[in-house]
Design an enzyme around this catalytic site. Structure first.
Site, PDB file in Angstrom:
ATOM      1  N   SER A  56       0.870  -1.181   0.000  1.00 22.51           N
ATOM      2  CA  SER A  56       0.000   0.000   0.000  1.00 22.51           C
ATOM      3  C   SER A  56       0.898   1.220   0.000  1.00 22.51           C
ATOM      4  CB  SER A  56      -0.879   0.023   1.252  1.00 22.51           C
ATOM      5  OG  SER A  56      -1.482   1.298   1.386  1.00 22.51           O
TER       6      SER A  56
ATOM      7  N   TYR B 127      -1.310  -1.970  10.307  1.00 26.72           N
ATOM      8  CA  TYR B 127      -1.575  -2.000   8.866  1.00 26.72           C
ATOM      9  C   TYR B 127      -0.326  -1.581   8.083  1.00 26.72           C
ATOM     10  CZ  TYR B 127      -3.706  -1.256   4.310  1.00 26.72           C
ATOM     11  OH  TYR B 127      -3.988  -1.320   2.966  1.00 26.72           O
TER      12      TYR B 127
HETATM   13  N1  LIG Z   1      -8.892   0.433  -0.914  1.00 24.09           N
HETATM   14  C1  LIG Z   1      -7.743   1.070  -0.706  1.00 24.09           C
HETATM   15  O1  LIG Z   1      -7.699   2.313  -0.624  1.00 24.09           O
HETATM   16  C2  LIG Z   1      -6.452   0.290  -0.606  1.00 24.09           C
HETATM   17  C3  LIG Z   1      -5.252   1.016  -0.608  1.00 24.09           C
HETATM   18  C4  LIG Z   1      -4.052   0.339  -0.517  1.00 24.09           C
HETATM   19  C5  LIG Z   1      -4.042  -1.043  -0.434  1.00 24.09           C
HETATM   20  N2  LIG Z   1      -5.213  -1.715  -0.430  1.00 24.09           N
HETATM   21  C6  LIG Z   1      -5.134  -3.177  -0.329  1.00 24.09           C
HETATM   22  O2  LIG Z   1      -5.842  -3.757  -1.412  1.00 24.09           O
HETATM   23  C7  LIG Z   1      -6.416  -4.996  -0.997  1.00 24.09           C
HETATM   24  C8  LIG Z   1      -7.906  -5.005  -1.287  1.00 24.09           C
HETATM   25  O3  LIG Z   1      -8.514  -3.908  -0.637  1.00 24.09           O
HETATM   26  P1  LIG Z   1     -10.054  -3.530  -0.890  1.00 24.09           P
HETATM   27  O4  LIG Z   1     -10.177  -2.095  -0.570  1.00 24.09           O
HETATM   28  O5  LIG Z   1     -10.488  -4.040  -2.206  1.00 24.09           O
HETATM   29  O6  LIG Z   1     -10.756  -4.367   0.295  1.00 24.09           O
HETATM   30  P2  LIG Z   1     -12.267  -4.871   0.472  1.00 24.09           P
HETATM   31  O7  LIG Z   1     -12.511  -4.907   1.940  1.00 24.09           O
HETATM   32  O8  LIG Z   1     -13.216  -4.097  -0.380  1.00 24.09           O
HETATM   33  O9  LIG Z   1     -12.196  -6.382  -0.074  1.00 24.09           O
HETATM   34  C9  LIG Z   1     -11.351  -7.309   0.580  1.00 24.09           C
HETATM   35  C10 LIG Z   1     -11.828  -8.720   0.321  1.00 24.09           C
HETATM   36  O10 LIG Z   1     -10.933  -9.599   1.031  1.00 24.09           O
HETATM   37  C11 LIG Z   1     -11.711 -10.589   1.695  1.00 24.09           C
HETATM   38  N3  LIG Z   1     -11.003 -11.091   2.869  1.00 24.09           N
HETATM   39  C12 LIG Z   1     -10.699 -10.400   4.002  1.00 24.09           C
HETATM   40  N4  LIG Z   1     -10.104 -11.212   4.878  1.00 24.09           N
HETATM   41  C13 LIG Z   1     -10.023 -12.444   4.301  1.00 24.09           C
HETATM   42  C14 LIG Z   1      -9.525 -13.701   4.725  1.00 24.09           C
HETATM   43  N5  LIG Z   1      -8.974 -13.877   5.943  1.00 24.09           N
HETATM   44  N6  LIG Z   1      -9.602 -14.740   3.867  1.00 24.09           N
HETATM   45  C15 LIG Z   1     -10.162 -14.594   2.652  1.00 24.09           C
HETATM   46  N7  LIG Z   1     -10.662 -13.429   2.199  1.00 24.09           N
HETATM   47  C16 LIG Z   1     -10.595 -12.368   3.018  1.00 24.09           C
HETATM   48  C17 LIG Z   1     -13.010  -9.876   2.074  1.00 24.09           C
HETATM   49  O11 LIG Z   1     -14.062 -10.808   2.320  1.00 24.09           O
HETATM   50  C18 LIG Z   1     -13.254  -8.996   0.852  1.00 24.09           C
HETATM   51  O12 LIG Z   1     -14.009  -9.671  -0.139  1.00 24.09           O
HETATM   52  C19 LIG Z   1      -6.067  -5.146   0.488  1.00 24.09           C
HETATM   53  O13 LIG Z   1      -4.880  -5.923   0.611  1.00 24.09           O
HETATM   54  C20 LIG Z   1      -5.799  -3.712   0.925  1.00 24.09           C
HETATM   55  O14 LIG Z   1      -4.954  -3.632   2.052  1.00 24.09           O
HETATM   56  C21 LIG Z   1      -6.425  -1.091  -0.516  1.00 24.09           C
END
Ligand SMILES: NC(=O)c1ccc[n+]([C@@H]2O[C@H](COP(=O)([O-])OP(=O)(O)OC[C@H]3O[C@@H](n4cnc5c(N)ncnc54)[C@H](O)[C@@H]3O)[C@@H](O)[C@H]2O)c1
Length: 260
Positions: free
Chosen positions: A152, A164
């Site tokens: 991230s 995080y």
């Molecule tokens: N959205 C942002 O701004 C952002 C920024 C930087 C990094 N990220 C990273 O991108 C990735 C996705 O983020 P997002 O915003 O799409 O998240 P989100 O919460 O919208 O989706 C995450 C998905 O992961 C699944 N999940 C969570 N824990 C789990 C587990 N133990 N086993 C299996 N599935 C699991 C959830 O059920 C969900 O479907 C993450 O790694 C997050 O840290 C997101």
């Protein structure tokens, strides 16, 4: 199985390939699954949310792709190992693993418990190690594989709570070390660092999501909210068969918010 002609290699680069996308029931993972399936990959959705995973796979199938869903917790070693064996057994190979599943509860330092710390590290970092271990035998035997880990942009600015931010910095270390060790098996390992992306997970933060966009978007060179598709495009590049000379790298996709 690789595309048979130079044209196929670019028009349908993932034809005949099998890829696992973790956390693909929603958010960035779902956009990644759509993007890879659109270019011919047989996509396997792994997610804790079984109904969401099944809906994601059904959406891909209704668009003409080959997709299946597994309800599993990516921190559960036995479940992950069994699922990887099932994918290999049924589909014959595993070409790509996208370690997208992650959580980002907002827990400031003063409130952070050891239990919170361990949960965030397990879901965000330990799972990437477990899933990579589970697909390794297939990739090694094929002498081909593409792994993408999720960092991230917070590793640059420290915004996001200690657990995080540490979990995402650890994902970069995992990427660099495993890239070094797996190259001899024909496996590349890269990481993507998304900026602030408008997803269901971010919306779960409530009013803080809009506060974050209000703070971040003006500092980006591209002044709009990041979309899941912006990250999916980068992941498609990182896992492309033609992208075979890039490994151990971190790609920052944040609208030009920061350079590193
Ligand atoms: N959205 C942002 O701004 C952002 C920024 C930087 C990094 N990220 C990273 O991108 C990735 C996705 O983020 P997002 O915003 O799409 O998240 P989100 O919460 O919208 O989706 C995450 C998905 O992961 C699944 N999940 C969570 N824990 C789990 C587990 N133990 N086993 C299996 N599935 C699991 C959830 O059920 C969900 O479907 C993450 O790694 C997050 O840290 C997101």
């Amino acid at each position: 199985m690789q595309p048979t002609t130079a044209h196929d290699a670019y028009a349908r680069p993932f034809q005949g390939q099998v890829g696992i996308v973790t956390g693909a029931a929603r958010g960035i993972g779902r956009a990644v699954a759509r993007r890879l399936a659109a270019d011919g990959m047989r996509v396997v959705v792994w997610d804790l949310d079984g109904d969401g995973a099944e809906q994601a796979a059904a959406e891909l199938r209704s668009a003409g792709a080959d997709a299946q869903a597994f309800a599993l917790d990516v921190t559960d070693e036995a479940a992950v190992t069994a699922a990887a064996q099932a994918v290999r057994g049924e589909l014959g190979r595993i070409d790509a693993l996208v370690n997208n599943a992650g959580i980002y509860p907002h827990v400031p330092f003063v409130d952070l418990t050891l239990e919170d710390w361990r949960r965030i590290m397990r879901v965000n970092t330990e799972s990437a190690f477990l899933c990579s271990k589970a697909v390794f035998p297939a990739m090694r035997d094929q002498r081909y594989g593409r792994i993408v880990n999720f960092a991230s942009a917070v590793f640059l600015n420290g915004v996001g709570g200690p657990a995080y931010v540490a979990s995402k910095a650890a994902a970069i270390g995992l990427t660099r070390s495993s890239a070094r060790e797996l190259a001899e098996h024909g496996i590349t390992v890269n990481a993507v660092a998304p900026g602030l992306i408008d997803t269901e997970g971010l919306r779960d933060l409530g009013p803080r999501a809009d506060e974050l966009f209000g703070f971040v978007v003006p500092s980006q060179l591209i002044r709009r909210r990041g979309r899941p598709e912006d990250i999916a495009e980068c992941v498609a590049f990182l896992v492309a068969p033609a992208n075979g000379f890039m490994t151990g790298q971190l790609v920052n996709v944040d609208g030009g918010d920061s350079f590193h």
